[in-house]
Design a protein around this motif. Structure first.
Motif, PDB file in Angstrom:
ATOM      1  N   MET A   1       2.855  -1.299   0.843  1.00 39.23           N
ATOM      2  CA  MET A   1       1.489  -1.352   0.378  1.00 39.23           C
ATOM      3  C   MET A   1       0.538  -1.057   1.523  1.00 39.23           C
ATOM      4  O   MET A   1       0.751  -1.479   2.654  1.00 39.23           O
ATOM      5  CB  MET A   1       1.153  -2.756  -0.142  1.00 39.23           C
ATOM      6  N   ASN A   2      -0.497  -0.357   1.184  1.00 34.81           N
ATOM      7  CA  ASN A   2      -1.548  -0.035   2.134  1.00 34.81           C
ATOM      8  C   ASN A   2      -2.831  -0.672   1.606  1.00 34.81           C
ATOM      9  O   ASN A   2      -3.317  -0.299   0.544  1.00 34.81           O
ATOM     10  CB  ASN A   2      -1.678   1.487   2.237  1.00 34.81           C
ATOM     11  N   ARG A   4      -6.768  -1.259   1.983  1.00 33.82           N
ATOM     12  CA  ARG A   4      -7.916  -0.618   2.621  1.00 33.82           C
ATOM     13  C   ARG A   4      -9.220  -1.288   2.215  1.00 33.82           C
ATOM     14  O   ARG A   4      -9.374  -1.732   1.079  1.00 33.82           O
ATOM     15  CB  ARG A   4      -8.018   0.848   2.180  1.00 33.82           C
ATOM     16  N   ALA A  52      -5.458  -2.439  -2.673  1.00 37.39           N
ATOM     17  CA  ALA A  52      -4.087  -2.147  -2.259  1.00 37.39           C
ATOM     18  C   ALA A  52      -3.639  -0.884  -2.985  1.00 37.39           C
ATOM     19  O   ALA A  52      -3.858  -0.727  -4.194  1.00 37.39           O
ATOM     20  CB  ALA A  52      -3.162  -3.305  -2.610  1.00 37.39           C
ATOM     21  N   TYR A  53      -3.032   0.018  -2.224  1.00 34.00           N
ATOM     22  CA  TYR A  53      -2.512   1.277  -2.762  1.00 34.00           C
ATOM     23  C   TYR A  53      -0.992   1.274  -2.658  1.00 34.00           C
ATOM     24  O   TYR A  53      -0.432   0.787  -1.670  1.00 34.00           O
ATOM     25  CB  TYR A  53      -3.080   2.464  -1.983  1.00 34.00           C
ATOM     26  N   ASP A  54      -0.339   1.844  -3.673  1.00 39.54           N
ATOM     27  CA  ASP A  54       1.120   1.927  -3.632  1.00 39.54           C
ATOM     28  C   ASP A  54       1.571   3.124  -2.783  1.00 39.54           C
ATOM     29  O   ASP A  54       0.738   3.823  -2.183  1.00 39.54           O
ATOM     30  CB  ASP A  54       1.703   1.981  -5.049  1.00 39.54           C
ATOM     31  N   GLU A  55       2.864   3.363  -2.753  1.00 39.36           N
ATOM     32  CA  GLU A  55       3.417   4.424  -1.909  1.00 39.36           C
ATOM     33  C   GLU A  55       2.995   5.825  -2.349  1.00 39.36           C
ATOM     34  O   GLU A  55       3.143   6.786  -1.596  1.00 39.36           O
ATOM     35  CB  GLU A  55       4.953   4.324  -1.861  1.00 39.36           C
ATOM     36  N   ASP A  57      -0.164   6.384  -3.217  1.00 34.83           N
ATOM     37  CA  ASP A  57      -1.617   6.308  -2.995  1.00 34.83           C
ATOM     38  C   ASP A  57      -2.401   6.026  -4.274  1.00 34.83           C
ATOM     39  O   ASP A  57      -3.534   6.461  -4.434  1.00 34.83           O
ATOM     40  CB  ASP A  57      -2.135   7.582  -2.316  1.00 34.83           C
TER      41      ASP A  57
END
Length: 158
Positions: A1-2, A4, A52-55, A57
């Motif tokens: 998770m990213n 941002r 939160a972004y998944d793999e 995006d």
């Protein structure tokens, strides 16, 4: 998770806010959360909004906090109000809400806030369980829904 930082009026934030509002409407039948929010409410240093972004995006979870101080709606000096915690259906149960919550608490603490507060409702038992297991305790009601029977308010010292 990213995870941002984004503005509350970012297109992905708007999309997920529309989804959470639809879910509130399904649960409560009232058209969604009527609490007044402005994109600037979450602009640092008075708050922050996270996605939160998944793999791939894709935006899959959100949450933000905004500064509150003592006022007629029952807030106290030093409060950070948690808003729009939401995880899309297919990503629930993976700890995303807990990760966003921890990031928001740390950000609010760094901004000098002393207490995180939130309002949820009786038809959101999974939210109540998350907050209780994260150290939040029931507190005096505050905010837009403070006079509603289904409203539940919680606080945690930061």
């Amino acid at each position: 998770m990213n995870i941002r930082r984004v503005r509350f009026d970012h297109p992905d934030a708007v999309k997920l806010n529309d989804e959470v509002q639809a879910e509130y409407h399904l649960r409560y039948g009232d058209g969604g959360d009527a609490t007044a929010l402005d994109a600037t409410d979450f602009d640092p240093p008075r708050g922050v909004y996270l996605i939160a972004y998944d793999e791939h995006d894709r935006p899959v979870a959100t949450g933000g906090w905004r500064l509150q101080d003592r006022n007629e709606e029952g807030y106290e000096d030093g409060d950070a109000e948690l808003k729009r915690m939401f995880v899309i259906d297919r990503m629930r149960g993976h700890g995303l809400a807990r990760r966003i919550l921890a990031a928001l608490e740390e950000d609010a603490r760094t901004a000098g806030r002393v207490r995180m507060v939130l309002e949820t409702g009786t038809k959101q038992p999974e939210a109540i369980a998350l907050y209780a297991s994260s150290g939040y305790e029931p507190c005096a009601k505050f905010g837009y829904y403070r006079h509603y029977e289904e409203s539940r308010c919680y606080a945690k010292q930061l």
